[in-house]
Scaffold this active site. Structure first.
Site, PDB file in Angstrom:
ATOM      1  CE  LYS A   1      13.800  -7.503 -16.076  1.00 36.27           C
ATOM      2  NZ  LYS A   1      14.817  -6.428 -16.133  1.00 36.27           N
TER       3      LYS A   1
ATOM      4  CD  GLU B   1       5.316  -4.035  -2.897  1.00 43.63           C
ATOM      5  OE1 GLU B   1       4.967  -4.596  -1.868  1.00 43.63           O
ATOM      6  OE2 GLU B   1       6.371  -3.374  -3.011  1.00 43.63           O
TER       7      GLU B   1
ATOM      8  CB  CYS C   1       6.627   3.586  -5.328  1.00 43.12           C
ATOM      9  SG  CYS C   1       7.195   2.884  -3.788  1.00 43.12           S
TER      10      CYS C   1
ATOM     11  CD  GLU D   1       4.978   6.651 -10.334  1.00 43.56           C
ATOM     12  OE1 GLU D   1       4.978   5.825 -11.255  1.00 43.56           O
ATOM     13  OE2 GLU D   1       5.184   6.346  -9.149  1.00 43.56           O
TER      14      GLU D   1
HETATM   15  P1  NAP Z   1       9.236  -0.337 -15.050  1.00 40.91           P
HETATM   16  O1  NAP Z   1       9.661   0.321 -16.290  1.00 40.91           O
HETATM   17  O2  NAP Z   1       7.843  -0.765 -14.910  1.00 40.91           O
HETATM   18  O3  NAP Z   1      10.224  -1.568 -14.864  1.00 40.91           O
HETATM   19  C1  NAP Z   1      10.227  -2.377 -13.733  1.00 40.91           C
HETATM   20  C2  NAP Z   1      10.818  -3.721 -14.069  1.00 40.91           C
HETATM   21  O4  NAP Z   1       9.983  -4.383 -15.026  1.00 40.91           O
HETATM   22  C3  NAP Z   1      12.193  -3.646 -14.715  1.00 40.91           C
HETATM   23  O5  NAP Z   1      12.962  -4.738 -14.264  1.00 40.91           O
HETATM   24  C4  NAP Z   1      11.852  -3.782 -16.183  1.00 40.91           C
HETATM   25  O6  NAP Z   1      12.911  -4.201 -16.979  1.00 40.91           O
HETATM   26  C5  NAP Z   1      10.762  -4.816 -16.125  1.00 40.91           C
HETATM   27  N1  NAP Z   1       9.913  -4.878 -17.303  1.00 40.91           N
HETATM   28  C6  NAP Z   1       9.653  -3.900 -18.215  1.00 40.91           C
HETATM   29  N2  NAP Z   1       8.810  -4.356 -19.157  1.00 40.91           N
HETATM   30  C7  NAP Z   1       8.540  -5.646 -18.874  1.00 40.91           C
HETATM   31  C8  NAP Z   1       7.730  -6.662 -19.473  1.00 40.91           C
HETATM   32  N3  NAP Z   1       7.024  -6.432 -20.573  1.00 40.91           N
HETATM   33  N4  NAP Z   1       7.680  -7.875 -18.890  1.00 40.91           N
HETATM   34  C9  NAP Z   1       8.378  -8.134 -17.762  1.00 40.91           C
HETATM   35  N5  NAP Z   1       9.175  -7.222 -17.157  1.00 40.91           N
HETATM   36  C10 NAP Z   1       9.241  -5.989 -17.693  1.00 40.91           C
HETATM   37  O7  NAP Z   1       9.501   0.558 -13.789  1.00 40.91           O
HETATM   38  P2  NAP Z   1      10.759   1.459 -13.533  1.00 40.91           P
HETATM   39  O8  NAP Z   1      10.645   2.622 -14.463  1.00 40.91           O
HETATM   40  O9  NAP Z   1      11.990   0.626 -13.535  1.00 40.91           O
HETATM   41  O10 NAP Z   1      10.511   1.912 -12.021  1.00 40.91           O
HETATM   42  C11 NAP Z   1       9.738   2.984 -11.680  1.00 40.91           C
HETATM   43  C12 NAP Z   1       8.320   2.556 -11.327  1.00 40.91           C
HETATM   44  O11 NAP Z   1       8.312   1.635 -10.245  1.00 40.91           O
HETATM   45  C13 NAP Z   1       7.477   3.716 -10.840  1.00 40.91           C
HETATM   46  O12 NAP Z   1       6.233   3.684 -11.443  1.00 40.91           O
HETATM   47  C14 NAP Z   1       7.349   3.464  -9.352  1.00 40.91           C
HETATM   48  O13 NAP Z   1       6.259   4.063  -8.757  1.00 40.91           O
HETATM   49  C15 NAP Z   1       7.329   2.003  -9.286  1.00 40.91           C
HETATM   50  N6  NAP Z   1       7.698   1.525  -7.950  1.00 40.91           N
HETATM   51  C16 NAP Z   1       6.737   1.021  -7.120  1.00 40.91           C
HETATM   52  C17 NAP Z   1       7.054   0.594  -5.841  1.00 40.91           C
HETATM   53  C18 NAP Z   1       6.015   0.044  -4.917  1.00 40.91           C
HETATM   54  O14 NAP Z   1       6.385  -0.639  -3.976  1.00 40.91           O
HETATM   55  N7  NAP Z   1       4.747   0.288  -5.099  1.00 40.91           N
HETATM   56  C19 NAP Z   1       8.360   0.651  -5.412  1.00 40.91           C
HETATM   57  C20 NAP Z   1       9.314   1.180  -6.277  1.00 40.91           C
HETATM   58  C21 NAP Z   1       8.962   1.591  -7.546  1.00 40.91           C
HETATM   59  P3  NAP Z   1      13.783  -3.057 -17.743  1.00 40.91           P
HETATM   60  O15 NAP Z   1      14.552  -2.388 -16.704  1.00 40.91           O
HETATM   61  O16 NAP Z   1      14.641  -3.773 -18.687  1.00 40.91           O
HETATM   62  O17 NAP Z   1      12.798  -2.165 -18.443  1.00 40.91           O
END
Ligand code: NAP
Ligand code: MG
Length: 505
Positions: free
Chosen positions: A197, A272, A306, A403
């Site tokens: 997804k 991650e 990230c 963050e």
């Molecule tokens: P996010 O809001 O946590 O969303 C990530 C994914 O999770 C999206 O596909 C989102 O769908 C989905 N999601 C949201 N709520 C959910 C739930 N209750 N159940 C299942 N899935 C759910 O993160 P983001 O804002 O897209 O990305 C930024 C974050 O990613 C930052 O914190 C960054 O540090 C982290 N990141 C970490 C890494 C690593 O390797 N450590 C790499 C890249 C990014 P929707 O889009 O529909 O909300």
């Protein structure tokens, strides 16, 4: 090199991209392109224009995708395919993606605001990741065990490594194609089946990936791609009892929600997550090199990475010069259209994200921080935000604790290596850290004591598919790259067979 005029530096969309976007993009479930009665508009964050739409999955379509992955796994053809055949299919996928590299980089540019040159590198990295995955298929091996029990029973035992089954993979919007491929490559190498997804803001390149994998010959049902909202489709996916593992990349807050949702079935989860990574510059470092690397790594992708080194610590004698050099580098960042090859930082992904970033900067200024440069949204269309350097912050300020995920960095002076270890580790995160010095004993002390899944020395953001990547503390669970990742995507089965006529112990 032939000099380019301004127009030539701006990439025109490939006809295939334009054509592809004229239709509402369906999901990929099994061998079918699946429409939905609901759709989700796709926006270009650089222009704020609608550029297309994708089918939107509700719980029923998620259930259908899980059924496809479950059936494909249980039928056994994929999991029992020889490692050589699987490896060949993964290589075919890698070369097909390579042939479509420009199209994929363009999709991430217009959907996620990824600067085109960066996107091209990211697709090249994705190809390498798949090639690495193809290489490990034949190296996933178990053990044979010499009998060790005290009664002297004679037996032969094997520890066999098996795939887990159906893996739910949920990915974020920064670097959408690279994130999707990192997950899928590992699932393919380990003979699992998957439901992927993508984030609601950036579904395009993941849907295109699903199409290309089928075209490359990956059997239908092995990789299913559902576009949907996290709280609806994502939640339904991670709660499905037929899912054997959840693999998530995204924010720490969502990671925690997913752990709770998956715990109903005790589904194992790897995470991650986010970071608040320290970037430590000692007084002996080459400040030009360190400041330029600092700017490249915090401002590229507009801080939406990230590993973004969002807390910089500089030894006191060098701090003033470092801030000057970093601010000068920040002003040189070319913020603009992701389709312009000169652009080094594109827009933030959405209005919401820019509002969050601006809120963090305004909050820091209210808390007493000083602006060395930046601190403003771009004018006109697009969710642009200027590269921003803040000084005069304290470790307790929100700007140093949460963050930001934007082009914003704080610079804090320190005196001793002991002190900077404490400052750097004073965070709930532990994803990465950077150290800039030629002082060997300082390097040894810092690499030993920094609480981070990756420590870079005199470099930053150096990735390789062979290197394990993941977080300490609240930056994650598990390592999803390198051979370490195989542990997360497989389980072991012990088979002990009696020899010498003995049937029980
Ligand atoms: P996010 O809001 O946590 O969303 C990530 C994914 O999770 C999206 O596909 C989102 O769908 C989905 N999601 C949201 N709520 C959910 C739930 N209750 N159940 C299942 N899935 C759910 O993160 P983001 O804002 O897209 O990305 C930024 C974050 O990613 C930052 O914190 C960054 O540090 C982290 N990141 C970490 C890494 C690593 O390797 N450590 C790499 C890249 C990014 P929707 O889009 O529909 O909300
Ligand atoms: Mg978008």
């Amino acid at each position: 090199m032939v000099a380019q005029n301004a127009e030539e530096r701006v990439v025109s969309l490939e006809p295939t991209v334009i054509d592809w976007l004229t239709k509402v993009r369906p999901m990929i479930i099994g061998d079918a392109s699946v429409d939905s009665d609901r759709t989700l508009d796709v926006e270009d964050p650089a222009t704020e224009q609608r550029i297309g739409a994708v089918a939107l999955a509700g719980p029923e379509l998620v259930e259908r995708a899980v059924t496809s992955a479950r059936d494909t796994f249980d039928q056994g053809g994929w999991r029992w395919m020889s490692s050589a055949a699987r490896s060949r299919l993964i290589l075919a996928a890698a070369s097909l993606i390579e042939r479509h590299a420009e199209e994929l980089a363009q999709l991430d540019a217009i959907d996620g605001g990824v600067p085109i040159e960066y996107g091209r590198m990211s697709v090249a990295d994705a190809v390498l990741t798949l090639e690495y995955a193809a290489g490990i298929t034949a190296r996933i091996a178990g053990q044979t065990v010499v009998p060790a029990n005290h009664r002297g029973d004679l037996f032969q035992a094997q520890v066999i490594r098996e795939p887990l089954g159906v893996v739910a993979q949920v990915v974020p919007w920064n670097l959408p194609f690279g994130m999707a491929v990192e997950k899928v490559a590992l699932g393919l190498a380990t003979a699992n089946t998957m439901v992927l997804k993508p984030a609601e803001q950036t579904p395009l390149s993941a849907l295109r990936l699903g199409e290309l994998l089928l075209e490359a010959g990956i059997p239908p049902g092995v990789v299913n791609v559902v576009s949907g909202i996290g709280s609806e489709a994502g939640d339904a996916l991670v709660r499905d009892a037929r899912v054997d593992k959840v693999s998530f990349t995204g924010s720490t807050a969502t990671g925690k929600a997913i752990v709770v949702a998956a715990s109903g079935n005790l589904t194992p989860v790897s995470l991650e997550l986010g970071g608040k990574s320290p970037f430590i510059v000692l007084g002996d470092a080459d400040l030009d090199v360190a400041a330029s690397a600092a700017a490249d790594n915090i401002f590229t992708l507009s801080g939406q990475a990230c590993t973004a080194p969002s807390r910089m610590f500089v030894q006191r004698a060098a701090v003033e010069e470092f801030v000057e050099k970093l601010s000068a580098a920040a002003r040189r960042v070319v913020v603009g259209s992701p389709l312009d090859t000169r652009t080094t930082a594109g827009p933030l992904v959405s209005a919401v994200q820019r509002h969050r970033v601006a809120g963090y900067v305004d909050g820091a200024l209210e808390d007493g921080a000083t602006l060395a440069c930046g601190g403003a949204s771009g004018e006109g269309a697009g969710y642009f935000y200027a590269p921003t350097v803040l000084t005069g912050t304290t470790p307790r300020m929100t700007i140093n604790r949460e963050e930001v995920f934007g082009p914003v960095v704080t610079v804090t002076p320190f005196d001793t290596v002991d002190e900077v270890v404490g400052l750097a580790n004073d965070t709930t995160y532990g994803l990465a850290a950077g150290v800039w010095t030629n002082d060997l004993s300082a390097v040894q002390r810092l690499t030993r004591d920094l609480q981070a899944g990756t420590v870079w020395v005199n470099t930053y953001n150096l990735f390789d598919p062979a290197l394990p990547f993941g977080g300490y503390k609240q930056s994650g669970w598990g390592r999803e790259t390198g051979m370490a990742a195989v542990d997360l995507y497989t389980q072991t089965k012990t088979v002990a067979a009696a020899t010498n006529g003995r049937t029980s112990s």
